[in-house]
Design a protein around this motif. Sequence first.
Motif, mmCIF file in Angstrom:
data_model
loop_
_atom_site.group_PDB
_atom_site.id
_atom_site.type_symbol
_atom_site.label_atom_id
_atom_site.label_comp_id
_atom_site.label_asym_id
_atom_site.label_seq_id
_atom_site.Cartn_x
_atom_site.Cartn_y
_atom_site.Cartn_z
ATOM 1 N N LYS A 71 50.510 40.532 41.267
ATOM 2 C CA LYS A 71 50.551 40.094 42.599
ATOM 3 C C LYS A 71 49.514 39.391 43.222
ATOM 4 O O LYS A 71 49.718 39.009 44.327
ATOM 5 C CB LYS A 71 51.176 40.896 43.534
ATOM 6 C CG LYS A 71 52.471 41.891 42.775
ATOM 7 C CD LYS A 71 53.012 42.908 43.508
ATOM 8 C CE LYS A 71 54.265 43.359 42.859
ATOM 9 N NZ LYS A 71 54.968 44.388 44.051
ATOM 10 N N ASN A 72 48.457 39.353 42.757
ATOM 11 C CA ASN A 72 47.247 38.924 43.312
ATOM 12 C C ASN A 72 47.100 39.404 44.665
ATOM 13 O O ASN A 72 46.700 38.826 45.846
ATOM 14 C CB ASN A 72 47.292 37.124 43.699
ATOM 15 C CG ASN A 72 47.215 36.297 42.562
ATOM 16 O OD1 ASN A 72 46.756 36.927 41.431
ATOM 17 N ND2 ASN A 72 46.689 35.313 42.628
ATOM 18 N N THR A 73 47.149 40.725 44.902
ATOM 19 C CA THR A 73 47.012 41.336 46.038
ATOM 20 C C THR A 73 46.026 42.629 45.936
ATOM 21 O O THR A 73 46.063 43.467 44.875
ATOM 22 C CB THR A 73 48.424 41.998 46.591
ATOM 23 O OG1 THR A 73 49.254 40.799 46.597
ATOM 24 C CG2 THR A 73 48.288 42.445 48.033
ATOM 25 N N ALA A 103 46.795 39.070 50.399
ATOM 26 C CA ALA A 103 47.142 38.219 49.463
ATOM 27 C C ALA A 103 46.147 37.157 49.321
ATOM 28 O O ALA A 103 45.742 36.458 50.015
ATOM 29 C CB ALA A 103 48.645 37.731 49.748
ATOM 30 N N ASP A 107 46.561 44.931 42.634
ATOM 31 C CA ASP A 107 47.848 44.425 41.880
ATOM 32 C C ASP A 107 47.312 43.220 41.418
ATOM 33 O O ASP A 107 47.769 42.294 42.102
ATOM 34 C CB ASP A 107 49.107 44.608 42.284
ATOM 35 C CG ASP A 107 50.314 44.568 41.394
ATOM 36 O OD1 ASP A 107 50.021 43.794 40.494
ATOM 37 O OD2 ASP A 107 51.509 44.953 41.694
ATOM 38 N N SER A 167 47.119 44.845 53.257
ATOM 39 C CA SER A 167 47.469 44.287 52.150
ATOM 40 C C SER A 167 46.626 42.806 52.335
ATOM 41 O O SER A 167 46.233 42.310 53.400
ATOM 42 C CB SER A 167 48.875 43.881 52.175
ATOM 43 O OG SER A 167 49.561 44.913 51.676
#
Length: 126
Positions: free
Chosen positions: A76-78, A23, A73, A21
């Motif tokens: 979700k800034n991810t 972020a 996403d 992931s």
Amino acid sequence: QVQLVESGGGLVQAGGSLRLSCAASGRTFSTYVMGWFRQAPGKEREFVAVIRWNGGTTYYTESVKGRFTISRDNAKNTVYLQMNSLKSEDTAVYYCAARTYASVSSYFEERTYDRWGQGTQVTVSS
């Protein structure tokens, strides 16, 4: 200032899976081109995958096609990198990168990305 923080790396056996992931901070994340690169010991950093702003366009380096999936996403800034059927040659430090400006430059060249995460280690044991 946009900051990227990767997570999800670790040690896995060959044939296993990991999901990385990344972020991102920044209110305009949805406009960024997001990429994953990796650097194996003794080698130069190389392109792995990229996803455009709306997630509708993705590209992969040949060696990971069919095994890795990049997704994002924007709520979700991810951005994610799902890695399946891992091989020992996938062992590397994986970096998340963002291109925060509009450009027609190649997605595959690291010089065109202006923000980088700190990297996360992925080790695949055979």
